[in-house]
Write a protein that holds these residues in place. Structure first.
Motif, PDB file in Angstrom:
ATOM      1  N   GLY A  44       0.843  -1.202   0.000  1.00 23.26           N
ATOM      2  CA  GLY A  44       0.000   0.000   0.000  1.00 23.26           C
ATOM      3  C   GLY A  44       0.868   1.238   0.000  1.00 23.26           C
ATOM      4  O   GLY A  44       2.078   1.159  -0.275  1.00 23.26           O
ATOM      5  N   ALA A  45       0.237   2.372   0.282  1.00 28.54           N
ATOM      6  CA  ALA A  45       0.980   3.633   0.313  1.00 28.54           C
ATOM      7  C   ALA A  45       0.619   4.404   1.579  1.00 28.54           C
ATOM      8  O   ALA A  45      -0.556   4.456   1.968  1.00 28.54           O
ATOM      9  CB  ALA A  45       0.654   4.477  -0.929  1.00 28.54           C
ATOM     10  N   ALA A  46       1.634   4.992   2.209  1.00 25.78           N
ATOM     11  CA  ALA A  46       1.429   5.825   3.394  1.00 25.78           C
ATOM     12  C   ALA A  46       1.959   7.220   3.068  1.00 25.78           C
ATOM     13  O   ALA A  46       3.089   7.367   2.596  1.00 25.78           O
ATOM     14  CB  ALA A  46       2.174   5.238   4.592  1.00 25.78           C
ATOM     15  N   ILE A  47       1.127   8.216   3.312  1.00 26.36           N
ATOM     16  CA  ILE A  47       1.424   9.578   2.875  1.00 26.36           C
ATOM     17  C   ILE A  47       1.284  10.530   4.063  1.00 26.36           C
ATOM     18  O   ILE A  47       0.395  10.357   4.894  1.00 26.36           O
ATOM     19  CB  ILE A  47       0.393   9.999   1.780  1.00 26.36           C
ATOM     20  N   GLU A  48       2.132  11.529   4.101  1.00 25.03           N
ATOM     21  CA  GLU A  48       1.961  12.539   5.156  1.00 25.03           C
ATOM     22  C   GLU A  48       0.749  13.415   4.836  1.00 25.03           C
ATOM     23  O   GLU A  48      -0.179  13.523   5.623  1.00 25.03           O
ATOM     24  CB  GLU A  48       3.224  13.415   5.260  1.00 25.03           C
ATOM     25  N   ILE A  49       0.792  14.101   3.674  1.00 27.18           N
ATOM     26  CA  ILE A  49      -0.301  15.025   3.336  1.00 27.18           C
ATOM     27  C   ILE A  49      -0.844  14.684   1.952  1.00 27.18           C
ATOM     28  O   ILE A  49      -0.110  14.734   0.959  1.00 27.18           O
ATOM     29  CB  ILE A  49       0.169  16.497   3.349  1.00 27.18           C
ATOM     30  N   GLU A  50      -2.113  14.327   1.917  1.00 22.70           N
ATOM     31  CA  GLU A  50      -2.787  14.070   0.633  1.00 22.70           C
ATOM     32  C   GLU A  50      -3.628  15.291   0.276  1.00 22.70           C
ATOM     33  O   GLU A  50      -4.386  15.791   1.107  1.00 22.70           O
ATOM     34  CB  GLU A  50      -3.690  12.834   0.771  1.00 22.70           C
ATOM     35  N   LYS A  51      -3.464  15.781  -0.957  1.00 24.02           N
ATOM     36  CA  LYS A  51      -4.329  16.853  -1.430  1.00 24.02           C
ATOM     37  C   LYS A  51      -5.529  16.183  -2.091  1.00 24.02           C
ATOM     38  O   LYS A  51      -5.524  15.896  -3.288  1.00 24.02           O
ATOM     39  CB  LYS A  51      -3.558  17.776  -2.367  1.00 24.02           C
ATOM     40  N   GLY A  52      -6.546  15.894  -1.262  1.00 25.30           N
ATOM     41  CA  GLY A  52      -7.686  15.096  -1.696  1.00 25.30           C
ATOM     42  C   GLY A  52      -8.390  15.691  -2.903  1.00 25.30           C
ATOM     43  O   GLY A  52      -8.906  14.961  -3.752  1.00 25.30           O
ATOM     44  N   PHE A  53      -8.362  17.016  -3.004  1.00 24.95           N
ATOM     45  CA  PHE A  53      -9.071  17.691  -4.095  1.00 24.95           C
ATOM     46  C   PHE A  53      -8.388  17.464  -5.448  1.00 24.95           C
ATOM     47  O   PHE A  53      -8.976  17.783  -6.489  1.00 24.95           O
ATOM     48  CB  PHE A  53      -9.203  19.198  -3.803  1.00 24.95           C
TER      49      PHE A  53
END
Ligand code: G4P
Length: 194
Positions: A152-161
């Motif tokens: 999978g992937a682990a992200i600090e900040i996702e820009k959901g938009f």
């Protein structure tokens, strides 16, 4: 969950929205790194993927390396980073992928030496930002070339938009982001409840 809220609070306090839908977080996450927060985030990623059998973490140079190493230390697994620039000390036997950067409007090539990823690996991708998802897709391609398993992937900040995270989830890939921004402007910033 404490970590997620600490990160969100920090984004609200110190993040600055720049033109081009870029969030500047240089005071604690990019150029200057808050090491206590980084350690907490690494531990949180380790907790989230504790049962996934991860043997290796994969990221891209350069700003993904800090969080990847924090997660790698917490999970006691090695960290590999994809290089963006060919260097003389790099093996020529590499897995490669082309990545289009929406933020920088250019395509670049990433490469990982074949020695550092094999079909026996279960790989967790870790990165600082997830926007359109092109960088993550490039890394997934490399994991596929190696015949390794994707945890999978682990992200600090996702820009959901910008949709990259949800497109990956729709494909059945597990994506865990410590903060997901659903909208941002000069005057307001909203996070997704999770
Ligand atoms: P994508 O992979 O999800 O499609 O995103 P994109 O190509 O647009 O992002 C490319 C680069 O921009 C990455 O760093 C990424 O970490 C960074 N980035 C994207 N959005 C933001 C943002 O809102 N704020 C900040 N601070 N960075 C953002 P890079 O260009 O590969 O360079 P590096 O910093 O890792 O060396």
């Amino acid at each position: 969950m404490v970590t997620i809220h600490a990160l969100e609070e920090r984004i609200l306090k110190e993040g600055r929205v720049l033109p081009g839908e870029v969030l500047k977080v240089g005071s604690f996450l990019n150029q200057q790194i808050d090491t206590a927060l980084l350690t907490d985030m690494g531990n949180e990623i380790a907790r989230l993927f504790a049962d996934s059998g991860v043997t290796k973490i994969l990221t891209i140079e350069s700003s993904g390396i800090a969080i990847a190493v924090a997660a790698g230390c917490a999970m006691h697994v090695p960290v590999v980073y994809a290089k963006k620039h060919a260097s003389s000390n790099m093996s020529s036997d590499v897995y490669t992928s082309n990545v289009f950067s929406y933020t920088h409007q250019k395509t670049y090539k990433i490469a990982v030496a074949k020695d550092y990823m094999t079909a026996d690996d279960t790989v967790l991708i870790v990165d600082d930002f997830l926007a359109m998802g092109n960088a993550i897709n490039g890394l997934i391609e490399i994991i596929g070339e190696a015949g390794a398993k994707l945890a999978g992937a682990a992200i600090e900040i996702e820009k959901g938009f910008q949709g990259g995270g949800d497109a990956l989830r729709a494909k059945g890939i597990r994506v865990e982001s410590l903060a997901i921004i659903d909208s941002m402007s000069d005057t307001s910033l909203t996070f997704r409840e999770q």
